[in-house]
Design an enzyme around this catalytic site. Structure first.
Site, PDB file in Angstrom:
ATOM      1  N   MET A 104       4.426 126.226 -51.905  1.00  0.00           N
ATOM      2  CA  MET A 104       5.118 125.505 -50.826  1.00  0.00           C
ATOM      3  C   MET A 104       5.891 126.481 -49.939  1.00  0.00           C
ATOM      4  O   MET A 104       6.779 126.077 -49.197  1.00  0.00           O
ATOM      5  CB  MET A 104       6.061 124.447 -51.421  1.00  0.00           C
ATOM      6  CG  MET A 104       5.298 123.405 -52.244  1.00  0.00           C
ATOM      7  SD  MET A 104       6.156 121.841 -52.384  1.00  0.00           S
ATOM      8  CE  MET A 104       7.639 122.337 -53.240  1.00  0.00           C
TER       9      MET A 104
ATOM     10  N   HIS B 246       6.119 134.063 -56.803  1.00  0.00           N
ATOM     11  CA  HIS B 246       4.860 133.825 -56.078  1.00  0.00           C
ATOM     12  C   HIS B 246       4.043 135.119 -55.996  1.00  0.00           C
ATOM     13  O   HIS B 246       2.815 135.098 -56.101  1.00  0.00           O
ATOM     14  CB  HIS B 246       5.147 133.336 -54.658  1.00  0.00           C
ATOM     15  CG  HIS B 246       5.880 132.023 -54.581  1.00  0.00           C
ATOM     16  ND1 HIS B 246       7.159 131.914 -54.108  1.00  0.00           N
ATOM     17  CD2 HIS B 246       5.498 130.760 -54.908  1.00  0.00           C
ATOM     18  CE1 HIS B 246       7.533 130.637 -54.139  1.00  0.00           C
ATOM     19  NE2 HIS B 246       6.563 129.919 -54.624  1.00  0.00           N
TER      20      HIS B 246
ATOM     21  N   GLN C 123       3.895 129.366 -64.999  1.00  0.00           N
ATOM     22  CA  GLN C 123       4.402 128.685 -66.193  1.00  0.00           C
ATOM     23  C   GLN C 123       5.785 128.073 -65.916  1.00  0.00           C
ATOM     24  O   GLN C 123       6.229 127.174 -66.616  1.00  0.00           O
ATOM     25  CB  GLN C 123       4.470 129.721 -67.332  1.00  0.00           C
ATOM     26  CG  GLN C 123       4.925 129.195 -68.661  1.00  0.00           C
ATOM     27  CD  GLN C 123       3.971 128.171 -69.246  1.00  0.00           C
ATOM     28  OE1 GLN C 123       2.753 128.322 -69.142  1.00  0.00           O
ATOM     29  NE2 GLN C 123       4.531 127.130 -69.838  1.00  0.00           N
TER      30      GLN C 123
ATOM     31  N   ASP D  31       6.565 125.962 -63.791  1.00  0.00           N
ATOM     32  CA  ASP D  31       6.345 124.517 -63.681  1.00  0.00           C
ATOM     33  C   ASP D  31       5.359 124.123 -64.789  1.00  0.00           C
ATOM     34  O   ASP D  31       4.189 123.842 -64.535  1.00  0.00           O
ATOM     35  CB  ASP D  31       5.812 124.182 -62.288  1.00  0.00           C
ATOM     36  CG  ASP D  31       6.817 124.537 -61.211  1.00  0.00           C
ATOM     37  OD1 ASP D  31       7.716 123.734 -60.945  1.00  0.00           O
ATOM     38  OD2 ASP D  31       6.739 125.657 -60.662  1.00  0.00           O
TER      39      ASP D  31
ATOM     40  N   SER E  36      13.326 130.789 -57.980  1.00  0.00           N
ATOM     41  CA  SER E  36      12.923 129.513 -57.390  1.00  0.00           C
ATOM     42  C   SER E  36      13.293 129.530 -55.920  1.00  0.00           C
ATOM     43  O   SER E  36      14.323 130.090 -55.535  1.00  0.00           O
ATOM     44  CB  SER E  36      13.662 128.360 -58.086  1.00  0.00           C
ATOM     45  OG  SER E  36      13.606 127.193 -57.286  1.00  0.00           O
ATOM     46  N   SER E  37      12.448 128.886 -55.112  1.00  0.00           N
ATOM     47  CA  SER E  37      12.767 128.783 -53.684  1.00  0.00           C
ATOM     48  C   SER E  37      14.085 128.051 -53.483  1.00  0.00           C
ATOM     49  O   SER E  37      14.754 128.232 -52.468  1.00  0.00           O
ATOM     50  CB  SER E  37      11.646 128.044 -52.953  1.00  0.00           C
ATOM     51  OG  SER E  37      10.411 128.687 -53.188  1.00  0.00           O
TER      52      SER E  37
HETATM   53  P1  AMP Z   1       6.225 126.326 -55.396  1.00  0.00           P
HETATM   54  O1  AMP Z   1       6.127 127.097 -54.116  1.00  0.00           O
HETATM   55  O2  AMP Z   1       7.613 126.224 -55.923  1.00  0.00           O
HETATM   56  O3  AMP Z   1       5.479 125.016 -55.371  1.00  0.00           O
HETATM   57  O4  AMP Z   1       5.477 127.192 -56.486  1.00  0.00           O
HETATM   58  C1  AMP Z   1       4.174 127.658 -56.265  1.00  0.00           C
HETATM   59  C2  AMP Z   1       3.648 128.306 -57.527  1.00  0.00           C
HETATM   60  O5  AMP Z   1       4.507 129.387 -57.888  1.00  0.00           O
HETATM   61  C3  AMP Z   1       3.642 127.341 -58.720  1.00  0.00           C
HETATM   62  O6  AMP Z   1       2.457 127.567 -59.485  1.00  0.00           O
HETATM   63  C4  AMP Z   1       4.876 127.750 -59.477  1.00  0.00           C
HETATM   64  O7  AMP Z   1       4.811 127.469 -60.866  1.00  0.00           O
HETATM   65  C5  AMP Z   1       4.902 129.241 -59.223  1.00  0.00           C
HETATM   66  N1  AMP Z   1       6.261 129.779 -59.422  1.00  0.00           N
HETATM   67  C6  AMP Z   1       7.409 129.345 -58.855  1.00  0.00           C
HETATM   68  N2  AMP Z   1       8.464 130.059 -59.329  1.00  0.00           N
HETATM   69  C7  AMP Z   1       7.960 130.948 -60.218  1.00  0.00           C
HETATM   70  C8  AMP Z   1       8.538 131.968 -61.065  1.00  0.00           C
HETATM   71  N3  AMP Z   1       9.846 132.196 -61.079  1.00  0.00           N
HETATM   72  N4  AMP Z   1       7.705 132.687 -61.846  1.00  0.00           N
HETATM   73  C9  AMP Z   1       6.367 132.449 -61.841  1.00  0.00           C
HETATM   74  N5  AMP Z   1       5.765 131.520 -61.071  1.00  0.00           N
HETATM   75  C10 AMP Z   1       6.544 130.786 -60.272  1.00  0.00           C
END
Ligand code: AMP
Length: 274
Positions: A27, A34, A145, A147, A182-183
């Site tokens: 996202m 990411h 992992q 999520d 985390s974003s």
């Molecule tokens: P998002 O942009 O938050 O929807 O996340 C996109 C992808 O990045 C998803 O597969 C998340 O699980 C992964 N992700 C987000 N934060 C982390 C993190 N700290 N470590 C590893 N993967 C992450």
């Protein structure tokens, strides 16, 4: 290699090339977590496609869809640095025609734990992920992992719906002090940021114990007294997300979710019980 930015289906079709394709759905508001996914994708395929789409379907009416961070230019720079071939960044109108009818149902597993707090969330996630799979047609897709329930549900969707795609999981990337990247961390005030460490502390404390009751108690002890609103702390089977019994052996996921200030955070650790 120049980064291709595809904003619609036609751009995406034009961007197709030779070789194995790995998809990294995101996202945006990209961070080192990411980037770890992009690096794993590069190791698994010759072409990496990153999707950046803040999916309205997976946000509840009282959630942070409108204030979710959007940092496209910085995200494109990160993708260039990681050698990504294509960024797919469609509009909501491109993804969801107004007369849309059919979507993916995440079932019982989508209605427990995180799904119990966020009704409809996982239906929205699986629907957008299936659409991205169909649009990008990757050989492999890479998820974090971080999520854990999302990753487990995507594996279930691939198996239950016979999708011809491999799924790769990447361990959670953390700050030096333990906070999972985390974003949403950018919303945390300095005081919230300190409070938020209780989540990872709870997981690390649980990981030192060896039976489900002791694991839950040790983790809970770290959360009690912290200035946060706990949604759940559970020890679950990685494949089903149902709570494990006291005699459980093998892998289990200790998962936590809490609101710190106005920011909702989730985290988890994979434990091995013997
Ligand atoms: P998002 O942009 O938050 O929807 O996340 C996109 C992808 O990045 C998803 O597969 C998340 O699980 C992964 N992700 C987000 N934060 C982390 C993190 N700290 N470590 C590893 N993967 C992450």
């Amino acid at each position: 290699m120049e980064l291709i930015v595809a904003r619609n289906r036609a751009d995406l079709v034009k961007s197709r090339g030779e070789g194995r394709v790995a998809l990294v759905p995101t996202m945006g508001a990209l961070h080192e977590g990411h980037r770890a996914l992009m690096r794993e994708a590069k190791a698994l395929a010759s072409r990496v496609v990153v999707s950046i789409f803040v999916n309205p379907l997976q946000f509840g009416p009282a959630e942070d869809f409108s204030r979710y961070p959007r940092t496209l230019e910085a995200d494109l720079d990160a993708c260039r640095e990681e050698g990504v071939a294509v960024v797919f960044t469609p509009s909501a109108a491109e993804m969801y025609p107004p007369d849309r009818q059919v979507s993916v149902a995440s079932g019982r597993m989508g209605a427990i734990v995180e799904g119990a707090v966020r009704p409809g969330h996982f239906d929205g996630v699986l629907t957008v992920v299936l659409k991205l799979f169909n649009l990008v047609q990757p050989d492999v897709a890479v998820f974090g992992q971080k999520d854990a329930q999302q990753l487990a549900l995507i594996r279930r969707m691939v198996s239950d719906l016979d999708l011809p795609i491999e799924i790769a999981g990447v361990p959670t990337v953390r700050e030096d002090d333990g906070l999972a990247l985390s974003s949403r961390n950018r919303y945390l005030s300095p005081a919230d940021r300190r409070t938020a460490l209780a989540l990872s502390r709870a997981l690390f404390a649980g990981a030192l114990e060896s039976t489900p009751s002791r694991i839950r108690a040790a983790a809970l002890a770290e959360l009690q007294g912290a200035d946060l609103a706990l949604d759940y702390l559970v020890l679950v089977d990685p494949a089903t997300f149902t709570e494990v019994g006291e005699s459980h052996q093998g892998e289990a996921i200790l998962a936590v979710a809490a609101k710190v200030g106005t920011t909702r955070l989730i985290d988890n650790a994979v434990l091995r019980l013997s």
